[in-house]
Design an enzyme around this catalytic site. Structure first.
Site, PDB file in Angstrom:
ATOM      1  N   ARG A  22     -57.593  37.586  -8.762  1.00 54.80           N
ATOM      2  CA  ARG A  22     -58.792  38.401  -8.982  1.00 54.80           C
ATOM      3  C   ARG A  22     -58.992  39.442  -7.891  1.00 54.80           C
ATOM      4  O   ARG A  22     -59.332  40.593  -8.171  1.00 54.80           O
ATOM      5  CB  ARG A  22     -60.031  37.500  -9.077  1.00 54.80           C
ATOM      6  N   CYS A 160     -69.458  29.676  -9.039  1.00 56.37           N
ATOM      7  CA  CYS A 160     -68.686  28.946  -8.030  1.00 56.37           C
ATOM      8  C   CYS A 160     -69.275  27.554  -7.829  1.00 56.37           C
ATOM      9  O   CYS A 160     -68.605  26.563  -8.052  1.00 56.37           O
ATOM     10  CB  CYS A 160     -68.658  29.730  -6.722  1.00 56.37           C
ATOM     11  N   SER A 181     -65.037  26.652  -6.095  1.00 56.37           N
ATOM     12  CA  SER A 181     -64.373  27.589  -5.198  1.00 56.37           C
ATOM     13  C   SER A 181     -65.348  28.027  -4.120  1.00 56.37           C
ATOM     14  O   SER A 181     -66.529  28.246  -4.402  1.00 56.37           O
ATOM     15  CB  SER A 181     -63.880  28.806  -5.999  1.00 56.37           C
ATOM     16  N   CYS A 182     -64.859  28.159  -2.884  1.00 54.88           N
ATOM     17  CA  CYS A 182     -65.758  28.546  -1.793  1.00 54.88           C
ATOM     18  C   CYS A 182     -65.054  29.454  -0.792  1.00 54.88           C
ATOM     19  O   CYS A 182     -64.054  29.060  -0.170  1.00 54.88           O
ATOM     20  CB  CYS A 182     -66.291  27.309  -1.082  1.00 54.88           C
ATOM     21  N   ASN A 191     -74.192  28.361   0.709  1.00 54.71           N
ATOM     22  CA  ASN A 191     -74.164  27.230  -0.207  1.00 54.71           C
ATOM     23  C   ASN A 191     -74.750  25.972   0.413  1.00 54.71           C
ATOM     24  O   ASN A 191     -75.444  25.196  -0.256  1.00 54.71           O
ATOM     25  CB  ASN A 191     -72.733  26.970  -0.680  1.00 54.71           C
ATOM     26  N   ILE A 222     -60.120  30.572   3.174  1.00 51.74           N
ATOM     27  CA  ILE A 222     -60.411  31.684   4.070  1.00 51.74           C
ATOM     28  C   ILE A 222     -59.483  32.823   3.675  1.00 51.74           C
ATOM     29  O   ILE A 222     -58.260  32.646   3.639  1.00 51.74           O
ATOM     30  CB  ILE A 222     -60.176  31.297   5.541  1.00 51.74           C
ATOM     31  N   TYR A 223     -60.038  33.990   3.349  1.00 52.67           N
ATOM     32  CA  TYR A 223     -59.206  35.139   2.987  1.00 52.67           C
ATOM     33  C   TYR A 223     -58.429  35.627   4.207  1.00 52.67           C
ATOM     34  O   TYR A 223     -58.870  35.478   5.352  1.00 52.67           O
ATOM     35  CB  TYR A 223     -60.067  36.271   2.424  1.00 52.67           C
TER      36      TYR A 223
END
Length: 283
Positions: A22, A160, A181-182, A191, A222-223
């Site tokens: 995505r 999410c 998903s987080c 959250n 973590i991106y």
């Protein structure tokens, strides 16, 4: 804070790189994390190793409770969290179900307050839960479910944190919240606040005592463009003393939450924190 930092460290040390279709970015990912919040003893899980904007998290939850489907309504409550997904998501901008600027579609609170029935009517899941709990009823199905695959195409984003299951033991209320998903650096602080506050406010309006809130995350990540800030900045900071969270005792019903309640009816005492960290956001 301890369990939050342990999860962050676990992702950094043990995570696997996964390509996210995505966003087009890689994520350092672990599967399954379980967090517990002691609402009974007001152990508010607010992140202290960077400034956390808890008011925006509460405003977003309040918008879900009201069934809002427009980013402008969320802004009026005090949060801009839906601006990007409503207005900068290319797939949603080209979706025929989008009604115009700020429209979010049938996401989150819309499903919670107006789940579409095959006969054309709607189910107000939250109303049913509040009514049951107020009467002391727990049918083992006091579940608020935002996850409706039949209408994913009618919203800007799949939920999410998609399920909130309330349970009664005597006059003590518990909550199990499940999140598929987080985005841990950006989303988890929100959250955690929302799970805690949701149990606290539901206990208050149903006349019950809050117990513990259990928060399950399936895919915690973590991106790649967040990793350096998490590893080299946030995880090197010492956590500070946790604050306490308070709710206006005059809030006594779902109707109160739907009508006159604002962010002024919630406050935090003793919040000490390190400097903010500007983590990149992935639409």
């Amino acid at each position: 804070m301890k369990q939050y930092l342990e999860l962050c460290r676990r992702i950094v040390d043990e995570g696997h790189w996964v390509e996210n279709e995505r966003t087009g970015k890689r994520c350092l990912t672990v599967i399954n994390a379980d967090l517990t919040y002691d609402v009974a003893n007001n152990q508010f899980p607010l992140v202290t190793t960077r400034k956390s904007f808890w008011k925006a998290a509460v405003a977003e939850l309040l918008g879900y409770i009201r069934g809002y489907d427009n980013a402008e309504d969320f802004r009026k409550l005090g949060t801009k969290t839906w601006d990007a997904n409503a207005n900068l998501n290319d797939a949603w901008l080209n979706n025929p179900y989008r009604k115009g600027d700020d429209d979010m579609g049938r996401v989150y609170g819309v499903q919670g307050r107006a789940w579409a029935k095959p006969d054309g009517g709607h189910i107000d899941q939250l109303r049913k839960i509040v009514d049951d709990l107020t009467r002391g009823v727990d049918d083992r199905g006091e579940i608020l479910n935002f996850y409706n695959p039949g209408e994913f195409h009618m919203g800007c984003l799949r939920p999410c944190m998609y399920s909130h299951h309330f349970s009664l033991l005597g006059d003590t209320l518990y909550l199990n919240s499940t999140q598929r998903s987080c985005d841990v650096p950006l989303g988890l602080n929100f959250n955690m606040v929302q799970v805690y506050v949701f149990l606290a406010i539901m206990a208050q309006i149903t006349g019950k005592k809050p117990g513990q809130a259990f928060h399950k995350i399936v895919n915690a990540h973590i991106y790649e463009d967040q990793l350096a800030l998490m590893r080299d900045v946030q995880l090197k900071r010492e956590p500070l003393q946790a604050p306490t969270f308070h709710i206006n005792p005059e809030i006594k019903s779902l109707e109160d939450l739907e009508t006159w309640v604002t962010l002024d009816d919630f406050w935090v005492e003793g919040y000490e924190h390190h400097d903010p960290i500007q983590y990149p956001f992935s639409v």
